[in-house]
Scaffold this motif. Structure first.
Motif, mmCIF file in Angstrom:
data_model
loop_
_atom_site.group_PDB
_atom_site.id
_atom_site.type_symbol
_atom_site.label_atom_id
_atom_site.label_comp_id
_atom_site.label_asym_id
_atom_site.label_seq_id
_atom_site.Cartn_x
_atom_site.Cartn_y
_atom_site.Cartn_z
ATOM 1 N N ARG A 27 0.238 -6.569 4.509
ATOM 2 C CA ARG A 27 0.708 -6.138 3.600
ATOM 3 C C ARG A 27 1.872 -4.623 4.127
ATOM 4 N N VAL A 28 1.996 -4.043 2.855
ATOM 5 C CA VAL A 28 3.481 -3.772 3.473
ATOM 6 C C VAL A 28 2.835 -2.619 2.757
ATOM 7 N N VAL A 29 3.717 -1.616 3.768
ATOM 8 C CA VAL A 29 2.888 -0.038 3.515
ATOM 9 C C VAL A 29 4.423 0.551 3.204
ATOM 10 N N VAL A 30 4.284 1.722 2.275
ATOM 11 C CA VAL A 30 5.720 2.243 1.729
ATOM 12 C C VAL A 30 4.819 3.576 1.719
ATOM 13 N N TYR A 31 5.866 4.144 2.315
ATOM 14 C CA TYR A 31 5.371 6.198 2.028
ATOM 15 C C TYR A 31 6.577 6.398 0.530
ATOM 16 N N THR A 32 5.923 6.787 -0.593
ATOM 17 C CA THR A 32 6.859 7.341 -1.594
ATOM 18 C C THR A 32 6.782 8.464 -1.577
ATOM 19 N N MET A 54 -3.863 5.743 -3.792
ATOM 20 C CA MET A 54 -4.378 7.384 -3.648
ATOM 21 C C MET A 54 -4.057 7.495 -5.597
ATOM 22 N N PRO A 55 -5.210 8.539 -6.081
ATOM 23 C CA PRO A 55 -4.064 8.666 -7.093
ATOM 24 C C PRO A 55 -2.841 9.013 -7.317
ATOM 25 N N ASN A 56 -2.153 8.683 -8.198
ATOM 26 C CA ASN A 56 -0.542 9.425 -8.397
ATOM 27 C C ASN A 56 -0.121 9.585 -7.074
ATOM 28 N N VAL A 57 0.136 8.565 -6.430
ATOM 29 C CA VAL A 57 1.342 8.899 -5.411
ATOM 30 C C VAL A 57 2.002 7.889 -5.238
ATOM 31 N N GLY A 58 2.371 7.253 -6.906
ATOM 32 C CA GLY A 58 3.924 6.899 -7.246
ATOM 33 C C GLY A 58 3.974 5.566 -7.404
ATOM 34 N N LYS A 59 2.412 5.134 -7.916
ATOM 35 C CA LYS A 59 2.413 3.422 -7.572
ATOM 36 C C LYS A 59 3.545 2.587 -8.803
ATOM 37 N N SER A 60 3.328 3.497 -10.174
ATOM 38 C CA SER A 60 4.045 2.840 -11.532
ATOM 39 C C SER A 60 5.527 2.847 -11.078
ATOM 40 N N GLU A 82 0.467 -1.254 0.164
ATOM 41 C CA GLU A 82 0.517 0.376 0.325
ATOM 42 C C GLU A 82 0.927 1.603 0.260
ATOM 43 N N CYS A 83 0.977 2.406 -1.093
ATOM 44 C CA CYS A 83 1.594 3.140 -1.109
ATOM 45 C C CYS A 83 0.799 4.449 -0.731
ATOM 46 N N ARG A 84 1.573 5.466 0.071
ATOM 47 C CA ARG A 84 0.808 6.568 0.243
ATOM 48 C C ARG A 84 1.869 7.027 0.474
ATOM 49 N N ASP A 85 1.609 8.656 0.037
ATOM 50 C CA ASP A 85 2.630 9.848 -0.179
ATOM 51 C C ASP A 85 3.444 10.403 0.999
ATOM 52 N N TYR A 86 4.782 10.508 0.795
ATOM 53 C CA TYR A 86 5.231 10.897 1.914
ATOM 54 C C TYR A 86 4.615 11.932 3.586
ATOM 55 N N ARG A 87 3.886 13.354 2.163
ATOM 56 C CA ARG A 87 3.896 14.650 2.673
ATOM 57 C C ARG A 87 3.183 14.569 2.794
ATOM 58 N N ILE A 88 1.416 13.156 2.658
ATOM 59 C CA ILE A 88 0.372 13.365 3.135
ATOM 60 C C ILE A 88 0.094 12.171 3.961
ATOM 61 N N PRO A 89 1.057 11.712 5.158
ATOM 62 C CA PRO A 89 1.013 10.524 5.700
ATOM 63 C C PRO A 89 -0.773 10.323 6.141
ATOM 64 N N LEU A 90 -0.940 10.956 6.275
ATOM 65 C CA LEU A 90 -2.120 10.699 7.864
ATOM 66 C C LEU A 90 -3.376 10.873 5.999
ATOM 67 N N THR A 91 -3.253 12.221 5.347
ATOM 68 C CA THR A 91 -4.309 11.846 4.676
ATOM 69 C C THR A 91 -4.210 10.980 3.202
ATOM 70 N N SER A 98 2.237 -3.911 10.565
ATOM 71 C CA SER A 98 2.757 -4.419 8.943
ATOM 72 C C SER A 98 3.914 -3.490 8.899
ATOM 73 N N PRO A 99 4.666 -3.969 8.474
ATOM 74 C CA PRO A 99 6.261 -3.781 8.079
ATOM 75 C C PRO A 99 6.341 -2.386 7.216
ATOM 76 N N VAL A 100 6.825 -1.301 7.606
ATOM 77 C CA VAL A 100 6.701 0.477 6.454
ATOM 78 C C VAL A 100 7.900 0.794 6.697
ATOM 79 N N LEU A 101 7.758 1.123 5.565
ATOM 80 C CA LEU A 101 9.137 1.404 4.349
ATOM 81 C C LEU A 101 8.724 2.993 3.961
#
Ligand SMILES: Nc1nc2c(ncn2[C@@H]2O[C@H](COP(=O)(O)OP(=O)(O)OP(=O)(O)O)[C@@H](O)[C@H]2O)c(=O)[nH]1
Length: 349
Positions: free
Chosen positions: A70-75, A142-148, A46-55, A102-105
């Motif tokens: 699940r592993v959470v990656v802050y992109t 979420m869209p555009n977080v950097g998955k691809s 699961e990717c989340r944007d590092y600048r808005i880790p909660l949002t 869950s591991p976090v990277l």
């Protein structure tokens, strides 16, 4: 820190008028497809944007992908890691504790070191899986977080192969779930299985309850740039810049709380003028947003990550609506409340 004589103030257009939804057909279709293939998936990234880790959390994933490892990656770590080393370490430690077990990277897609850490985690998590069929992972967010971009970076660093997924600065580049792309080769001694990663379309939430959350998501590029007026985005950005330091935009303008002053000065400084020499506010606003998105107007997080914020967030998480219907219901109730408030304000004015 801002000079003591300068007090950042949030001068803001009426938040009521901001759109709070960006849930598109391909988001719903993507989520439903993810659900339908979940039984074939061994683990979710699961990717989340590092600048808005909660949002940038989408509670619908927790609901739809429940029970999966699940592993959470802050992109986009590189875009939010300004500030002191201690502050960055504290943020990482809070986020890591929060997601446990869950591991976090944390990743910058251009940092081979970050990508190697993600690969090493995926390799060990997949070690016990069948060498015959390989391990099948799915990247969501979420869209555009950097998955691809993450998928391409994993494949590039691990296998030295070129891009397999299309990426772009606007959301909605990936519209469909394709086929798994190999990111890790099986070990020749049979000690580890090959790992395949499935890219998925970004999925937005059906209703964003809080206007500042919508602004954060828009500023980070999770909604198309025509959804929120660029003037409003820069107004919100200016508030955040001033919270850190007006020095961040000192090349264009003196310290100000007024977005019109900032846009006027920046347009003149950068030659963004229309016919007759009028400053081009819209073009300048979009340019400033892009500058921030690319890390040229400060590298900081928009979400506060503190013990208090995490506690409040944890509480909100328990009560957060998870299904599309629940979210729509909350959205409708909020709209009713807002129009009631507007009517009573109009009555009292
Ligand atoms: N600076 C920086 N930019 C990144 C990083 N990861 C992705 N980006 C940029 O973010 C933008 C979006 O990246 P994508 O990989 O297309 O995002 P996505 O989540 O696949 O997007 P959707 O298909 O819309 O859901 C692109 O302009 C990337 O170059 C990162 O770690 N650091």
């Amino acid at each position: 820190m801002p000079p003591t004589s300068f007090i950042p103030r949030h001068v803001f257009p009426p938040l009521d008028s901001l759109p709070r939804s960006y849930y598109l057909g391909h988001h719903a279709a993507g989520l439903s497809k993810m659900r339908s293939i979940l039984s074939q998936i061994d683990m979710v990234i699961e990717c989340r944007d590092y600048r808005i880790p909660l949002t940038s959390r989408n509670p619908m994933f927790e609901d739809a992908l429940v029970g999966k490892e699940r592993v959470v990656v802050y992109t986009k770590r590189d875009l939010g890691s300004g500030g002191s080393k201690e502050a960055v370490e504290k943020r990482h430690s809070l986020l890591t504790t929060y997601h446990s077990p869950s591991p976090v990277l944390f990743s910058d897609h251009k940092s081979p070191g970050d990508i190697r850490l993600v690969l090493s985690h995926l390799r060990s998590a997949s070690a016990s899986r069948s060498a015959l069929t390989g391990s099948h992972l799915m990247v969501v967010g979420m869209p555009n977080v950097g998955k691809s971009s993450l998928l391409n970076a994993l494949r590039g660093v691990s296998l030295n192969r070129g891009k397999a997924a299309r990426t772009g600065a606007q959301p909605g580049i990936t519209r469909k779930i394709g086929t798994g792309v190999k990111i890790i080769d099986a070990e020749e001694d049979g000690g580890g299985s090959a790992v395949y990663l499935l890219d998925t379309p970004g999925v937005f939430i059906p209703y964003v309850p809080d206007a500042s959350a919508m602004l954060k998501l828009a500023l980070c590029g999770s909604v198309k740039d025509n959804v929120i007026p660029p003037f409003t985005l820069v107004d919100y950005l200016l508030f955040h810049l001033n919270l850190r330091s007006p020095e961040l935009y000192s090349a264009y303008c003196c310290p100000t709380n007024d977005v019109a002053t900032l846009l006027d000065a920046t347009a003149k400084k950068t030659g963004r003028l229309m016919k007759g020499g009028e400053p081009d506010w819209e073009g300048t606003a979009m340019w400033m947003v892009q500058r921030w998105r690319n890390g040229f107007l400060g590298r900081f997080c928009l979400d506060e990550v503190s013990e208090e914020a995490m506690v409040a967030y944890g509480m909100a998480r328990e009560n957060a609506p998870r299904s599309v219907n629940q979210m729509r219901k909350v959205g409708k109730e909020a709209l009713r409340e807002r129009s009631k408030l507007r009517r009573s304000n109009a009555g009292s004015g």
